[in-house]
Motif scaffolding. Structure first.
Motif, PDB file in Angstrom:
ATOM      1  N   THR A 118      33.379  31.562  -2.203  1.00 14.40           N
ATOM      2  CA  THR A 118      31.923  31.415  -2.634  1.00 14.40           C
ATOM      3  C   THR A 118      32.184  31.153  -4.344  1.00 14.40           C
ATOM      4  O   THR A 118      31.135  31.039  -4.887  1.00 14.40           O
ATOM      5  N   SER A 119      33.173  31.219  -4.824  1.00 17.86           N
ATOM      6  CA  SER A 119      33.545  31.317  -6.189  1.00 17.86           C
ATOM      7  C   SER A 119      32.984  29.637  -6.837  1.00 17.86           C
ATOM      8  O   SER A 119      33.206  28.779  -6.159  1.00 17.86           O
ATOM      9  N   ARG A 120      32.855  29.819  -8.000  1.00 17.86           N
ATOM     10  CA  ARG A 120      32.331  28.332  -8.534  1.00 17.86           C
ATOM     11  C   ARG A 120      33.641  27.402  -8.520  1.00 17.86           C
ATOM     12  O   ARG A 120      33.260  26.253  -8.199  1.00 17.86           O
ATOM     13  N   PHE A 121      34.721  28.124  -8.890  1.00 13.98           N
ATOM     14  CA  PHE A 121      35.873  27.118  -8.761  1.00 13.98           C
ATOM     15  C   PHE A 121      36.155  26.650  -7.550  1.00 13.98           C
ATOM     16  O   PHE A 121      36.744  25.323  -7.390  1.00 13.98           O
ATOM     17  N   PHE A 122      36.046  27.432  -6.503  1.00 18.16           N
ATOM     18  CA  PHE A 122      36.280  26.919  -4.968  1.00 18.16           C
ATOM     19  C   PHE A 122      35.257  25.926  -4.645  1.00 18.16           C
ATOM     20  O   PHE A 122      35.608  24.672  -4.266  1.00 18.16           O
ATOM     21  N   VAL A 123      34.067  26.165  -4.832  1.00 14.88           N
ATOM     22  CA  VAL A 123      32.840  25.157  -4.653  1.00 14.88           C
ATOM     23  C   VAL A 123      32.958  23.922  -5.393  1.00 14.88           C
ATOM     24  O   VAL A 123      32.743  22.735  -4.810  1.00 14.88           O
ATOM     25  N   GLU A 124      33.320  23.997  -6.649  1.00 16.42           N
ATOM     26  CA  GLU A 124      33.451  22.639  -7.696  1.00 16.42           C
ATOM     27  C   GLU A 124      34.404  21.991  -7.781  1.00 16.42           C
ATOM     28  O   GLU A 124      34.538  20.792  -8.192  1.00 16.42           O
ATOM     29  N   ALA A 125      35.536  22.757  -7.316  1.00 11.35           N
ATOM     30  CA  ALA A 125      36.866  22.120  -7.578  1.00 11.35           C
ATOM     31  C   ALA A 125      37.966  22.131  -6.678  1.00 11.35           C
ATOM     32  O   ALA A 125      39.220  22.052  -6.837  1.00 11.35           O
ATOM     33  N   ASN A 126      37.726  22.885  -5.469  1.00  7.56           N
ATOM     34  CA  ASN A 126      38.618  23.172  -4.255  1.00  7.56           C
ATOM     35  C   ASN A 126      39.740  24.026  -4.987  1.00  7.56           C
ATOM     36  O   ASN A 126      40.790  23.910  -4.271  1.00  7.56           O
ATOM     37  N   ASN A 127      39.366  24.657  -6.046  1.00  5.49           N
ATOM     38  CA  ASN A 127      40.435  25.617  -6.714  1.00  5.49           C
ATOM     39  C   ASN A 127      40.376  27.115  -6.112  1.00  5.49           C
ATOM     40  O   ASN A 127      39.336  27.596  -6.554  1.00  5.49           O
ATOM     41  N   ILE A 128      41.445  27.313  -5.202  1.00  8.64           N
ATOM     42  CA  ILE A 128      41.053  28.504  -4.343  1.00  8.64           C
ATOM     43  C   ILE A 128      41.713  29.706  -5.161  1.00  8.64           C
ATOM     44  O   ILE A 128      41.270  30.801  -5.225  1.00  8.64           O
ATOM     45  N   PHE A 129      42.819  29.243  -6.096  1.00 13.83           N
ATOM     46  CA  PHE A 129      43.610  30.448  -6.442  1.00 13.83           C
ATOM     47  C   PHE A 129      43.138  30.715  -8.050  1.00 13.83           C
ATOM     48  O   PHE A 129      44.134  31.315  -8.632  1.00 13.83           O
ATOM     49  N   GLY A 130      42.353  29.886  -8.569  1.00  9.53           N
ATOM     50  CA  GLY A 130      42.071  30.279 -10.046  1.00  9.53           C
ATOM     51  C   GLY A 130      43.268  29.585 -10.950  1.00  9.53           C
ATOM     52  O   GLY A 130      43.589  30.000 -11.898  1.00  9.53           O
ATOM     53  N   VAL A 131      43.749  28.461 -10.421  1.00 12.54           N
ATOM     54  CA  VAL A 131      44.903  27.832 -11.164  1.00 12.54           C
ATOM     55  C   VAL A 131      44.365  27.266 -12.428  1.00 12.54           C
ATOM     56  O   VAL A 131      43.459  26.230 -12.503  1.00 12.54           O
ATOM     57  N   HIS A 132      45.001  27.471 -13.667  1.00 13.25           N
ATOM     58  CA  HIS A 132      44.768  27.171 -15.031  1.00 13.25           C
ATOM     59  C   HIS A 132      45.373  25.490 -15.200  1.00 13.25           C
ATOM     60  O   HIS A 132      46.163  25.018 -14.328  1.00 13.25           O
ATOM     61  N   SER A 133      44.803  24.931 -16.075  1.00 17.60           N
ATOM     62  CA  SER A 133      45.140  23.462 -16.422  1.00 17.60           C
ATOM     63  C   SER A 133      45.309  23.320 -17.736  1.00 17.60           C
ATOM     64  O   SER A 133      44.423  24.018 -18.744  1.00 17.60           O
ATOM     65  N   ILE A 134      46.490  22.822 -18.235  1.00 22.47           N
ATOM     66  CA  ILE A 134      46.873  22.638 -19.619  1.00 22.47           C
ATOM     67  C   ILE A 134      47.012  21.121 -19.822  1.00 22.47           C
ATOM     68  O   ILE A 134      47.417  20.751 -21.118  1.00 22.47           O
ATOM     69  N   ASP A 135      46.548  20.208 -18.993  1.00 24.15           N
ATOM     70  CA  ASP A 135      46.845  19.053 -18.940  1.00 24.15           C
ATOM     71  C   ASP A 135      45.290  18.327 -19.204  1.00 24.15           C
ATOM     72  O   ASP A 135      44.801  18.208 -18.096  1.00 24.15           O
ATOM     73  N   PRO A 136      44.772  17.851 -20.436  1.00 22.90           N
ATOM     74  CA  PRO A 136      43.592  17.392 -20.616  1.00 22.90           C
ATOM     75  C   PRO A 136      43.433  15.982 -19.775  1.00 22.90           C
ATOM     76  O   PRO A 136      42.302  15.599 -19.652  1.00 22.90           O
ATOM     77  N   LYS A 137      44.553  15.263 -19.253  1.00 24.15           N
ATOM     78  CA  LYS A 137      44.288  13.930 -18.725  1.00 24.15           C
ATOM     79  C   LYS A 137      44.042  14.513 -17.052  1.00 24.15           C
ATOM     80  O   LYS A 137      43.652  13.180 -16.353  1.00 24.15           O
ATOM     81  N   GLU A 138      44.466  15.555 -16.548  1.00 30.87           N
ATOM     82  CA  GLU A 138      44.106  15.759 -15.386  1.00 30.87           C
ATOM     83  C   GLU A 138      42.470  16.052 -15.091  1.00 30.87           C
ATOM     84  O   GLU A 138      42.044  16.539 -15.898  1.00 30.87           O
ATOM     85  N   PRO A 139      42.041  15.864 -13.680  1.00 32.31           N
ATOM     86  CA  PRO A 139      40.728  16.392 -13.260  1.00 32.31           C
ATOM     87  C   PRO A 139      40.722  17.964 -13.596  1.00 32.31           C
ATOM     88  O   PRO A 139      41.560  18.586 -12.782  1.00 32.31           O
ATOM     89  N   ARG A 140      39.606  18.276 -14.140  1.00 37.08           N
ATOM     90  CA  ARG A 140      39.546  19.701 -14.394  1.00 37.08           C
ATOM     91  C   ARG A 140      38.206  20.265 -14.593  1.00 37.08           C
ATOM     92  O   ARG A 140      37.410  19.232 -14.952  1.00 37.08           O
ATOM     93  N   ILE A 141      37.962  21.396 -14.577  1.00 38.17           N
ATOM     94  CA  ILE A 141      36.537  22.106 -15.003  1.00 38.17           C
ATOM     95  C   ILE A 141      36.690  23.132 -16.108  1.00 38.17           C
ATOM     96  O   ILE A 141      37.793  24.043 -15.947  1.00 38.17           O
ATOM     97  N   ALA A 142      35.770  23.512 -16.828  1.00 44.60           N
ATOM     98  CA  ALA A 142      35.679  24.382 -17.927  1.00 44.60           C
ATOM     99  C   ALA A 142      35.421  25.894 -16.808  1.00 44.60           C
ATOM    100  O   ALA A 142      34.447  25.932 -16.421  1.00 44.60           O
ATOM    101  N   ALA A 143      36.109  26.700 -17.406  1.00 44.82           N
ATOM    102  CA  ALA A 143      35.916  28.101 -16.742  1.00 44.82           C
ATOM    103  C   ALA A 143      35.282  29.053 -17.451  1.00 44.82           C
ATOM    104  O   ALA A 143      34.653  29.871 -17.496  1.00 44.82           O
ATOM    105  N   GLY A 144      35.347  28.551 -19.115  1.00 48.62           N
ATOM    106  CA  GLY A 144      34.555  29.451 -19.889  1.00 48.62           C
ATOM    107  C   GLY A 144      35.608  29.395 -21.306  1.00 48.62           C
ATOM    108  O   GLY A 144      36.595  28.697 -21.360  1.00 48.62           O
ATOM    109  N   GLU A 145      35.232  30.231 -22.279  1.00 48.71           N
ATOM    110  CA  GLU A 145      35.832  30.223 -23.534  1.00 48.71           C
ATOM    111  C   GLU A 145      36.475  31.582 -23.621  1.00 48.71           C
ATOM    112  O   GLU A 145      36.138  32.856 -23.121  1.00 48.71           O
ATOM    113  N   LYS A 146      37.847  31.596 -24.234  1.00 49.64           N
ATOM    114  CA  LYS A 146      38.687  32.662 -24.541  1.00 49.64           C
ATOM    115  C   LYS A 146      38.518  33.068 -25.976  1.00 49.64           C
ATOM    116  O   LYS A 146      38.713  32.418 -26.875  1.00 49.64           O
TER     117      LYS A 146
END
Length: 225
Positions: A118-146
């Motif tokens: 039910t997490s936003r990352f699961f629903v919006e990105a099929n991201n089950i395990f909270g995998v971070h992205s460091i590649d700006p060229k790949e599809p990704r969503i913003a998790a928030g600010e650090k």
């Protein structure tokens, strides 16, 4: 509140089991409103278990084939290609990287990391395990600010299958899980293996204990048979 949180982590229903046998189709990008905990679990298993099973079976078949090839001294070109791919030098290290750990662990982690799908990352990105992205060229969503400065990004996967494959690859190449890979080559006992996942979460040993609880309370070892 602490007791209710534990029930939610373990996926124990506090509302009964009246909808347990309802046949329904679910989709990852839609979370039905007003679900009971039992319905939430039903949706999660419906969406996640087939993907975990498919990826695990593919990886296990490859592991067994390469293990056989190494013992028989065959197909060395592919063996060496995989060593380069997984950045290892020895046969043992390659087998540690290739052997997939039990599905019960993957499903338990998926449940915890995605709040049972039910997490936003699961629903919006099929991201089950909270995998971070460091590649700006790949599809990704913003998790928030650090620290109020840098935006944290998470990978956006095309499917749940892709998310599971990426998770297994991370577990096979990350230096953080070197100990875990050594243990999983020696045993398939999920409760022994989760003890070596203390570096997966900032809560360390507590994370391993919670995984064991989720596996036990939801009888997830049935997926390992």
């Amino acid at each position: 509140m602490k007791y209710l949180y534990l029930l939610l982590v373990l996926g124990i229903s506090v509302f009964g089991d009246t909808h347990a046998h309802k046949k329904a189709k679910y989709v990852a990008n839609v979370v039905p409103k007003n679900m009971t905990i039992q319905e939430k679990k039903e949706r999660f298993f419906y969406l996640v278990v087939p993907a975990v099973k498919k990826v695990h079976n593919l990886l296990m078949n490859r592991y067994k084939r390469i293990d056989r090839d190494i013992k028989e001294g065959k197909n060395l070109k592919e063996v060496n290609r995989l060593k380069a791919l997984y950045q290892v030098k020895s046969d043992v290290a390659l087998l540690e990287a290739l052997k997939p750990h039990p599905q019960s662990i993957v499903i338990a982690q998926a449940a915890m990391e995605s709040s049972w799908g039910t997490s936003r990352f699961f629903v919006e990105a099929n991201n089950i395990f909270g995998v971070h992205s460091i590649d700006p060229k790949e599809p990704r969503i913003a998790a928030g600010e650090k620290n109020g400065k840098r935006t944290v990004w998470l990978t956006k996967f095309k499917s749940i299958n892709d998310s599971v494959r990426a998770y297994y690859r991370t577990m096979s190449i990350s230096k953080a899980f070197k100990k875990f890979r050594a243990v999983r080559l020696q045993t398939d006992d999920p409760h022994l293996l989760v003890k070596a996942l203390d570096r997966y979460s900032e809560i360390g040993d507590t994370y391993a204990k919670q995984l064991s609880q989720v596996i036990n309370h939801n009888n997830l070892t049935k997926y390992d048979d």
